[in-house]
Design an enzyme around this catalytic site. Sequence first.
Site, short mmCIF file in Angstrom:
data_model
loop_
_atom_site.label_atom_id
_atom_site.label_comp_id
_atom_site.label_asym_id
_atom_site.label_seq_id
_atom_site.Cartn_x
_atom_site.Cartn_y
_atom_site.Cartn_z
N GLN A 25 -0.33 9.63 -7.59
CA GLN A 25 0.91 8.96 -6.57
C GLN A 25 0.73 7.57 -6.75
OE1 GLN A 25 -0.19 11.10 -2.54
NE2 GLN A 25 -1.97 11.41 -4.01
N ARG A 26 -0.08 6.76 -7.38
CA ARG A 26 -0.14 5.56 -7.57
C ARG A 26 0.35 4.96 -8.72
NH1 ARG A 26 -5.55 4.29 -4.54
NH2 ARG A 26 -6.32 2.86 -6.46
N THR A 28 0.88 -1.15 0.00
CA THR A 28 -0.22 0.16 0.17
C THR A 28 0.88 0.94 0.09
OG1 THR A 28 -1.61 1.51 1.29
CG2 THR A 28 -0.29 -0.21 2.61
N ILE A 29 0.53 2.16 -0.79
CA ILE A 29 1.18 3.53 -0.75
C ILE A 29 1.13 4.14 0.58
CG2 ILE A 29 0.88 3.91 -3.28
CD1 ILE A 29 -0.91 6.10 -2.49
N GLY A 75 -3.01 8.52 1.60
CA GLY A 75 -2.54 8.05 2.88
C GLY A 75 -3.41 7.66 3.90
N ARG A 76 -4.61 8.07 3.57
CA ARG A 76 -5.62 7.61 4.83
C ARG A 76 -5.27 8.18 6.16
NH1 ARG A 76 -9.52 4.82 2.03
NH2 ARG A 76 -8.99 3.06 0.94
N HIS A 93 -4.59 10.05 -7.85
CA HIS A 93 -4.24 8.79 -8.22
C HIS A 93 -2.68 8.91 -8.99
CE1 HIS A 93 -8.26 7.91 -7.20
NE2 HIS A 93 -7.87 6.72 -7.02
N ARG A 102 -2.91 28.20 -3.82
CA ARG A 102 -3.02 27.45 -5.05
C ARG A 102 -3.11 25.90 -4.11
NH1 ARG A 102 1.75 28.61 -9.62
NH2 ARG A 102 0.57 30.08 -10.63
N ASP A 129 1.23 1.79 5.78
CA ASP A 129 0.70 1.81 7.27
C ASP A 129 0.23 0.24 7.70
OD1 ASP A 129 -1.61 1.40 5.71
OD2 ASP A 129 -2.98 2.62 6.61
N GLU A 157 -4.32 13.50 3.50
CA GLU A 157 -6.13 13.79 3.22
C GLU A 157 -6.61 13.44 4.16
OE1 GLU A 157 -6.73 10.53 0.43
OE2 GLU A 157 -6.15 9.04 1.46
O1 F6P Z 1 -5.14 3.00 0.54
C1 F6P Z 1 -4.40 3.51 -0.61
C2 F6P Z 1 -5.04 4.84 -1.08
O2 F6P Z 1 -4.59 5.28 -2.21
C3 F6P Z 1 -5.35 5.62 0.00
O3 F6P Z 1 -4.07 6.34 0.07
C4 F6P Z 1 -6.33 6.29 -0.87
O4 F6P Z 1 -7.06 7.30 0.25
C5 F6P Z 1 -7.38 5.45 -1.39
O5 F6P Z 1 -6.54 4.53 -1.70
C6 F6P Z 1 -7.91 5.88 -2.52
O6 F6P Z 1 -8.77 4.74 -2.96
P1 F6P Z 1 -9.52 4.61 -4.34
O7 F6P Z 1 -8.59 4.35 -5.36
O8 F6P Z 1 -10.59 3.76 -4.44
O9 F6P Z 1 -9.77 6.16 -4.86
#
Ligand code: F6P
Length: 342
Positions: A271-272, A125-126, A170-171, A269, A263, A129, A222
């Site tokens: 970040q992913r 998981t990014i 990061g939840r 996403h 700003r 945690d 976030e």
């Molecule tokens: O748990 C990984 C994560 O990228 C969190 O950081 C983020 O809040 C969530 O997933 C976003 O989820 P989705 O891809 O369902 O919007």
Amino acid sequence: MKKVAVLTGGGDSSGINALIRSIVVNATKHNLEILGIKEGWRGLLEENFQELNMENTEGINRRAGTILKTSRTNPLKEEGQVEHISEVIKKHNIDALIAIGGDDTLGVAGYLHTQGLPVVGIPQTIDNDIYGTEYCVGFNTAVNQVLTAIEAMRESNISHQKGMIVEVMGRESGWIAMYAGLIAEADYVMIPEHPLNFDHLIDSLKAKKAQGKEACLVIVSEGIEIDGVDRGEAVDAFGNKALAGISYAVAEILKQKTGWDKRIQVLGHYQRGGQPTAYELRNSIEMGQYAVQLLVEGNLGNMVARIDDQLTTVPLSEIRGKKGPISKKFEAMAKQQGIFGI
Ligand code: F6P
């Protein structure tokens, strides 16, 4: 052991495909057949499979995402699904399952193990945690993506003498915010683990301005909670709320208190994705090797964990319902750099 299945669940990240490739390379050496399960737990319920072998996984290492696709399906939510999974596993002669994902995916894996299913977990998981490991696949690349985005915007901010609020994922974990904040030399970082203090934030930014800083950078995680900001009722199958957007509330409060017009960038996403970093790939390859070794040794019911840069195991039963905190050592180092003011 003859047949091993692999699934990826929850939010994807860069580094998963290298893990899959490493599992295939190492399982093949032990003459194991490898079955890819598509779309996380949903694919197991629906018997949606794809054979994985040396040929069809060649060259996937540096691709972001997961070639197996993913979902946030939770088989513990609906009655009878765990029993159904047991039947599917028997029907397809699956001897062991490698589950790759965050605390939700691994929580399910841990429960299935208590029901007699042979599983091994790999933390991915990014958010970084997951309890019991210092590193989760995807984190390093996500931080790099944040840094790349910040650098792409920094000169524009300076040119316009405009401060910027960058919101990161990061939840409830501030790992990404803090790590990126340290390296990008953010002027302030707001994370869920620390109480918010807007007066302190404003004083810190004013002091930076007084020192001649033209465009301050605030990184907001976030998951911070602001009184009066409601995230809505909607949750996913694991009870997680969608958190993106809190930086707009931060900007509004700053505007009301100071008149500043910052700003705002919600990186989302972005970040992913991105090419996995060298560290990411090295970790994925090593975790994949280790997971196969655990299977071959019959060491089941565990998650692969990285502690003090060594791979080890943590029982899946221990991680359910817990979160891995930001390490105190890292936090102390970040504070010493003097950028957080927390
Ligand atoms: O748990 C990984 C994560 O990228 C969190 O950081 C983020 O809040 C969530 O997933 C976003 O989820 P989705 O891809 O369902 O919007």
